[in-house]
Structure formats: structure tokens, C-alpha cells
Motif scaffolding. Structure first.
Motif, PDB file in Angstrom:
ATOM      1  N   THR A  66       0.867  -1.168   0.000  1.00 12.72           N
ATOM      2  CA  THR A  66       0.000   0.000   0.000  1.00 12.72           C
ATOM      3  C   THR A  66       0.910   1.227   0.000  1.00 12.72           C
ATOM      4  O   THR A  66       2.077   1.147   0.376  1.00 12.72           O
ATOM      5  CB  THR A  66      -0.900   0.030   1.246  1.00 12.72           C
ATOM      6  N   TYR A  67       0.365   2.354  -0.446  1.00 16.07           N
ATOM      7  CA  TYR A  67       1.204   3.549  -0.515  1.00 16.07           C
ATOM      8  C   TYR A  67       0.361   4.805  -0.366  1.00 16.07           C
ATOM      9  O   TYR A  67      -0.834   4.818  -0.649  1.00 16.07           O
ATOM     10  CB  TYR A  67       1.966   3.611  -1.855  1.00 16.07           C
ATOM     11  N   GLY A  68       1.013   5.860   0.078  1.00 13.54           N
ATOM     12  CA  GLY A  68       0.539   7.219  -0.080  1.00 13.54           C
ATOM     13  C   GLY A  68       1.538   7.893  -1.005  1.00 13.54           C
ATOM     14  O   GLY A  68       2.397   7.233  -1.580  1.00 13.54           O
ATOM     15  N   ALA A  69       1.448   9.200  -1.187  1.00 13.64           N
ATOM     16  CA  ALA A  69       2.408   9.865  -2.071  1.00 13.64           C
ATOM     17  C   ALA A  69       2.731  11.263  -1.553  1.00 13.64           C
ATOM     18  O   ALA A  69       1.867  11.954  -1.001  1.00 13.64           O
ATOM     19  CB  ALA A  69       1.868   9.945  -3.492  1.00 13.64           C
ATOM     20  N   LEU A  70       3.985  11.659  -1.720  1.00 15.49           N
ATOM     21  CA  LEU A  70       4.403  13.023  -1.419  1.00 15.49           C
ATOM     22  C   LEU A  70       3.903  13.960  -2.527  1.00 15.49           C
ATOM     23  O   LEU A  70       3.445  13.508  -3.575  1.00 15.49           O
ATOM     24  CB  LEU A  70       5.932  13.103  -1.310  1.00 15.49           C
ATOM     25  N   GLU A  71       4.031  15.267  -2.308  1.00 19.55           N
ATOM     26  CA  GLU A  71       3.613  16.275  -3.294  1.00 19.55           C
ATOM     27  C   GLU A  71       4.235  16.030  -4.676  1.00 19.55           C
ATOM     28  O   GLU A  71       3.601  16.267  -5.702  1.00 19.55           O
ATOM     29  CB  GLU A  71       4.044  17.674  -2.816  1.00 19.55           C
ATOM     30  N   ASP A  72       5.475  15.576  -4.691  1.00 18.90           N
ATOM     31  CA  ASP A  72       6.167  15.367  -5.978  1.00 18.90           C
ATOM     32  C   ASP A  72       5.886  13.990  -6.583  1.00 18.90           C
ATOM     33  O   ASP A  72       6.519  13.596  -7.559  1.00 18.90           O
ATOM     34  CB  ASP A  72       7.676  15.582  -5.811  1.00 18.90           C
ATOM     35  N   PRO A  75       6.087   7.741  -4.136  1.00 18.89           N
ATOM     36  CA  PRO A  75       5.277   6.849  -3.301  1.00 18.89           C
ATOM     37  C   PRO A  75       5.932   6.651  -1.929  1.00 18.89           C
ATOM     38  O   PRO A  75       7.159   6.555  -1.827  1.00 18.89           O
ATOM     39  CB  PRO A  75       5.268   5.534  -4.084  1.00 18.89           C
ATOM     40  N   VAL A  76       5.107   6.627  -0.891  1.00 15.17           N
ATOM     41  CA  VAL A  76       5.580   6.357   0.476  1.00 15.17           C
ATOM     42  C   VAL A  76       5.050   4.999   0.892  1.00 15.17           C
ATOM     43  O   VAL A  76       3.836   4.803   0.993  1.00 15.17           O
ATOM     44  CB  VAL A  76       5.094   7.426   1.462  1.00 15.17           C
ATOM     45  N   LEU A  77       5.955   4.051   1.118  1.00 16.73           N
ATOM     46  CA  LEU A  77       5.581   2.702   1.530  1.00 16.73           C
ATOM     47  C   LEU A  77       5.795   2.549   3.023  1.00 16.73           C
ATOM     48  O   LEU A  77       6.600   3.267   3.621  1.00 16.73           O
ATOM     49  CB  LEU A  77       6.417   1.659   0.784  1.00 16.73           C
ATOM     50  N   CYS A  78       5.094   1.606   3.615  1.00 20.97           N
ATOM     51  CA  CYS A  78       5.272   1.280   5.032  1.00 20.97           C
ATOM     52  C   CYS A  78       5.437  -0.234   5.092  1.00 20.97           C
ATOM     53  O   CYS A  78       4.468  -0.971   4.922  1.00 20.97           O
ATOM     54  CB  CYS A  78       4.040   1.754   5.814  1.00 20.97           C
ATOM     55  N   LEU A  79       6.682  -0.681   5.273  1.00 18.05           N
ATOM     56  CA  LEU A  79       6.997  -2.101   5.125  1.00 18.05           C
ATOM     57  C   LEU A  79       7.533  -2.683   6.421  1.00 18.05           C
ATOM     58  O   LEU A  79       8.292  -2.025   7.140  1.00 18.05           O
ATOM     59  CB  LEU A  79       8.043  -2.295   4.016  1.00 18.05           C
ATOM     60  N   ALA A 130       7.824  12.902   9.265  1.00 19.16           N
ATOM     61  CA  ALA A 130       6.464  13.315   9.618  1.00 19.16           C
ATOM     62  C   ALA A 130       5.610  13.512   8.362  1.00 19.16           C
ATOM     63  O   ALA A 130       4.444  13.090   8.312  1.00 19.16           O
ATOM     64  CB  ALA A 130       6.513  14.602  10.447  1.00 19.16           C
ATOM     65  N   THR A 131       6.205  14.122   7.351  1.00 17.89           N
ATOM     66  CA  THR A 131       5.474  14.339   6.087  1.00 17.89           C
ATOM     67  C   THR A 131       5.121  13.007   5.428  1.00 17.89           C
ATOM     68  O   THR A 131       3.993  12.803   4.956  1.00 17.89           O
ATOM     69  CB  THR A 131       6.336  15.172   5.112  1.00 17.89           C
ATOM     70  N   ALA A 132       6.102  12.096   5.395  1.00 22.47           N
ATOM     71  CA  ALA A 132       5.886  10.794   4.764  1.00 22.47           C
ATOM     72  C   ALA A 132       4.838   9.991   5.531  1.00 22.47           C
ATOM     73  O   ALA A 132       3.954   9.356   4.932  1.00 22.47           O
ATOM     74  CB  ALA A 132       7.205  10.020   4.698  1.00 22.47           C
ATOM     75  N   ARG A 133       4.912  10.043   6.852  1.00 21.24           N
ATOM     76  CA  ARG A 133       3.957   9.314   7.694  1.00 21.24           C
ATOM     77  C   ARG A 133       2.547   9.833   7.440  1.00 21.24           C
ATOM     78  O   ARG A 133       1.598   9.057   7.257  1.00 21.24           O
ATOM     79  CB  ARG A 133       4.348   9.506   9.162  1.00 21.24           C
ATOM     80  N   ALA A 134       2.410  11.160   7.385  1.00 21.99           N
ATOM     81  CA  ALA A 134       1.093  11.760   7.153  1.00 21.99           C
ATOM     82  C   ALA A 134       0.569  11.385   5.764  1.00 21.99           C
ATOM     83  O   ALA A 134      -0.622  11.095   5.586  1.00 21.99           O
ATOM     84  CB  ALA A 134       1.179  13.273   7.308  1.00 21.99           C
ATOM     85  N   LEU A 154       8.974   3.442   7.229  1.00 20.24           N
ATOM     86  CA  LEU A 154       8.535   4.193   6.054  1.00 20.24           C
ATOM     87  C   LEU A 154       9.664   4.246   5.033  1.00 20.24           C
ATOM     88  O   LEU A 154      10.827   4.473   5.390  1.00 20.24           O
ATOM     89  CB  LEU A 154       8.147   5.622   6.455  1.00 20.24           C
ATOM     90  N   TRP A 155       9.323   4.058   3.776  1.00 17.53           N
ATOM     91  CA  TRP A 155      10.284   4.133   2.679  1.00 17.53           C
ATOM     92  C   TRP A 155       9.714   5.058   1.618  1.00 17.53           C
ATOM     93  O   TRP A 155       8.539   4.957   1.275  1.00 17.53           O
ATOM     94  CB  TRP A 155      10.518   2.747   2.058  1.00 17.53           C
ATOM     95  N   ILE A 156      10.547   5.939   1.096  1.00 17.78           N
ATOM     96  CA  ILE A 156      10.126   6.820   0.006  1.00 17.78           C
ATOM     97  C   ILE A 156      10.772   6.326  -1.281  1.00 17.78           C
ATOM     98  O   ILE A 156      12.004   6.212  -1.361  1.00 17.78           O
ATOM     99  CB  ILE A 156      10.545   8.289   0.283  1.00 17.78           C
ATOM    100  N   LEU A 157       9.936   5.983  -2.258  1.00 16.42           N
ATOM    101  CA  LEU A 157      10.484   5.579  -3.562  1.00 16.42           C
ATOM    102  C   LEU A 157      10.820   6.835  -4.346  1.00 16.42           C
ATOM    103  O   LEU A 157       9.927   7.560  -4.797  1.00 16.42           O
ATOM    104  CB  LEU A 157       9.486   4.711  -4.343  1.00 16.42           C
ATOM    105  N   ARG A 158      12.110   7.116  -4.490  1.00 17.50           N
ATOM    106  CA  ARG A 158      12.570   8.264  -5.274  1.00 17.50           C
ATOM    107  C   ARG A 158      12.535   7.844  -6.736  1.00 17.50           C
ATOM    108  O   ARG A 158      13.352   7.023  -7.184  1.00 17.50           O
ATOM    109  CB  ARG A 158      13.983   8.671  -4.859  1.00 17.50           C
TER     110      ARG A 158
END
Lengths: 279, 279
Positions: A66-72, A75-79, A130-134, A154-158
């Protein structure tokens, strides 16, 4: 679809394939969503994707995330470190996620999908954490149960590479910069409902639009097959055969609630051009 | 769910988590589908999956694929050399596919899914090509349009590793041998409809089954939460709290059409044990 953004080789001429009758009038036309916009739109439509990560033995490993996403658009994953994919990205950051449009058509290969490839990195500092978590929690409310468990991270896919496929013959790549700068189509979530409504209750208006603005004054019936912030796709019956066309709204839409007034405006403009009385 | 096949570490004791009241009567119990059977069941339920292949630069690449399956469960893919994943498996056979259950629950991580990892190999000879082609077309009728295009090729994923996740806390691996030998649950396709029917029209029967055979003579309500060829899962209300239980059919079912008679038999047996008159 009335055009294609494919730039690759073709399967070659198919003998006996039906030809599409060309327009005989002026076509108002409309830009399409760019590949970057298509990618951002798919990203925004759901919260579940397939992750390809590198397993311990060096094999590509497919898993559900599952993922959320930053403004850019990152994808933000929680693994969990208890799951193979969590250990994989901690060992090797190279990864990609593949997101599929939520509505699966009868022919699965006609579905829109996008692959975002890059590196999974931990947030750089407390503020980014905090941003990624939100961002993750906004998209995946159920994650509130486990996001703070010690085995989850939390992992951010760049994103470094973007490959979008819109279905048969519609595909293109987007640069990381274009992807980061693009925004999701604000109309996408409302499109299916609007298409059903237009076809059920406004077939006359669609036909008027097709005749006046779609380049087919000889159309005898029109079906809406798609719409987005830039315009509307129609499939037309003519005595010369079936043809697709596309007509632009008078201006790109910035929210789904503008769909109604844009449809009315387009219909009135088409009626005026044809000298037809509105209902 | 009444049990778990997880064998890994836990997230640790969660303070204040509600406890589940234990059964106070004898439980008829039921085996569960094995991880290999769960994997084969997911494989049989759909024709679309995520492929993780190795891209030119050595990064794992996630993409959408369709598949059929050979008798031993080997997925058969039909990939174009014009697509990145087609070139990937031709260059490096290491790959995995992740199949997700067709019904996505509100919480996406509760969905059943399986990863099958191995090597993508071309069919060994003309006979295997014909078998693979037929298997793919049986599952993906739309492929008849392109299966014989010169840029498409059939690939058989020879499964070496199987990882099944049934949702939160239900997960296990299966050996390649167990996966090849297992068969899909014949009841899976009909389960959702049967569950809805039992809950809508046979709540009394479910409660009788729970009281007589599920170990909860003090149950006040019973909801069917799942079923498969081996048995039925119930969620029970009791004065001591909510509890899950599971009850076996008198014999494993070999086809979906046996669900009705098995439910009737189970209800009659439960009624007889409780000395309750059937309706």
C-alpha cells in the motif's frame, strides 16, 4: 481512442483490418493528458500497488504494497522487516512499483497502468518522516494500527523512471522531472459516473457536439467513451463506419464539479454552430 | 479467522488488546487449505498478475501481465519483445509473479495474495508450445488477437518458490513440489455467493451449527465469514465476547455444487445433536 502516444514499432499492417472513416468537418480537437499526468492520475486513484524488489538471492520479487504519495509523486511505503520485501529494500534500494487503474476492464491488457522505478530510501530527517507518515496515513487509514510498530518502517520511492501504458497502443515514458511537476487529473475520480450520465441522459447533446465540433456532420449516433480535464472522447456511428473523435472543453477543468457546466457550455456552442434549438 | 498458519515472529503483546473467549464445548474443527492449495486457488481465480523481472540495468521491474496455467500450476505468459518485460525475461529468466484475490477488501492488506518465483523459460518443444498456448488462451481469450504476432512469445514460469499471504497474520511458504501437486479449491468461485446466502437466509442454521459443533453452546448469533472445500468459518456473539470458530463438512467437497447439500447435512447433524427440530 482517437490517437495514440505510442512511439514504438508496430505489429505491422494487419490484412483485412477495418479502416476508420476520416473527419469531413473541422475538429475542435483537444490535448490529451501527458504521460506524466496519466502517471500522476493513476498514482492518485488508488492506494495499492505491486512492488518489485530485489530478493536475497538477486531475483526480482513481486509483492503487494500500500502507498501514499508526497507532493512530488514519490510513493511512500510502510513495510515490515518481518516481510521479505521489507528486508529486500533495506538490503538493496532498487525497486519499482506498478499501479493499475482501479476499474479492471473485461480485457485486462486494456487497463491503464504505470511503472515507477527508482530507489527506496528512508526519510532524510524528522520533518520528512512526519510528512511521509502523514502522506501514507492519509491514503491508507488502516496503517494507523501498525505504522508505529517497531518492525515497520517508512520508505520513500525516489522515482527515476516512469513508464505508462494506457491500454493497447497507448504508452509512453515520462521523465522523473515531468512526473514530479505533473498533477493528477482532477476529473478522473468522477469520469465513470459522468460518462454513464451523459450516455444515459444526453445522447442528443453528444451527437450535436460530434456533428458541430467533432468533424463528423454525418454522425448518426454518439457515445461518450472517456473524458478528462482537457476534453471528451466520443465513438460515432456514420454511414461510412464507426469513428472516434475528441472535443476540447473551452478551457481545461480544474475540478470535477466543473464537468456539468463545461458539458452544458459545449452543447450550447455546438447547437449554436449547427443552428439547432437547445432543449 | 480461527487459527493462523503464521510461523514467524509476532509484533509482540499489544497492551489492552481484547481477548477471545475460548470454546466451552467440543469443536468439530476442520483442516484449512494448505498454503499450496491457497496458492493454487489464487492462481485459478484470475488471469492477471504483476510480474517482477530484471531490467537491463539490473533493477527489478514491475509490470502487468496476463497468464494461464499448466496442470502443475506453472503460469504461462505471453509477452511482446516490444515491451520491456518481454525483453527482460529473454535476457534474464529470473522472475516472479504476484497474484491478488479478485475481491479487494476495504483494507487492501487484508487481501489474499501469492508470489510465485522462479525462471521464465520458453516451451521445450512443439508439444509443450501447443499445451502452453492452449492454457494461455483458455484463461485469456483476448490473447487470440495477438498470440501469433511475431513479436509475442510464450513463457512458462517454472516455479521454484511460493510465498502465500492470506491477510493479516495468515501467511506461509509452500515448496515447489507441494505447489505442483496441489489443486485449487473447487468451491472458491462460489464462496462469496454462498456466504451471502447463508447469512441472509440461514442465520438460524449457522447458530445451530455454532452451538452444536463449533464449541460455543452459549453463542447468541453466528455470521459466516468464509468457507472452502474443508469447512465453514463462523464469527460468533457470546456473552463472553466475540469468537471465531470453524466447522468441518462431513467430507471435503469436490465441487461447488456440493455446497448446498453439505450445508443441509451439517445443519441436520447440528440440530440432531442439540435435539432441535429442523424447519
Amino acid at each position: 481512442m482517437s490517437d495514440t502516444t505510442s512511439t514504438g514499432p508496430d505489429h505491422g499492417v494487419i490484412e483485412g483490418a477495418p479502416s476508420v472513416p476520416p473527419p469531413v468537418g473541422e475538429v475542435a480537437g483537444a490535448p490529451r493528458l501527458s504521460p506524466a499526468e496519466e502517471a500522476r492520475t493513476l498514482l492518485a486513484r488508488t492506494n495499492v500497488a505491486a512492488l518489485a524488489s530485489m530478493s536475497d538471492g538477486g531475483e526480482p520479487w513481486a509483492s503487494l504494497i500500500t502507498y501514499g504519495a508526497l507532493e512530488d509523486g514519490s510513493p511512500v511505503l510502510c513495510l515490515s522487516q518481518m516481510a521479505e520485501h521489507g528486508r529486500n529494500v533495506a538490503r538493496d534500494p532498487r525497486a519499482s512499483v506498478m499501479i493499475t487503474a482501479p476499474e479492471l476492464p473485461a480485457d485486462p491488457l486494456a487497463v491503464g497502468r504505470v511503472t515507477l522505478a527508482g530507489r527506496c530510501l528512508r526519510p532524510a530527517d524528522a520533518r520528512e518522516t512526519a510528512t511521509a507518515r502523514a502522506a501514507h496515513l492519509a491514503a491508507v487509514p488502516a496503517a494507523s494500527v501498525y505504522v508505529d510498530f517497531s518492525d515497520f518502517a517508512l520508505w520513500i520511492l525516489r522515482v527515476e523512471r516512469v513508464r505508462w501504458v494506457g491500454g493497447y497502443g497507448r504508452m509512453d515514458s515520462a521523465s522523473a522531472e515531468a512526473f514530479a511537476a505533473a498533477r493528477a487529473d482532477p476529473v478522473a475520480g468522477a469520469a465513470a459516473g459522468a460518462i454513464a450520465h451523459l450516455n444515459a441522459d444526453h445522447a442528443d447533446a453528444l451527437l450535436t457536439i460530434a456533428r458541430a465540433l467533432g468533424g463528423y456532420p454525418d454522425a448518426s449516433a454518439a457515445l461518450c467513451t472517456g473524458l478528462d480535464r482537457y476534453g471528451i472522447d466520443l465513438s460515432l456511428d456514420t454511414a461510412r463506419g464507426r469513428a472516434p473523435t475528441r472535443v476540447a472543453w473551452s478551457a481545461p477543468l480544474s475540478q470535477a464539479s466543473a464537468l456539468r457546466s463545461a458539458s452544458v457550455e459545449l452543447t450550447r456552442r455546438a447547437q449554436s454552430l449547427l443552428g439547432v434549438e437547445g432543449r
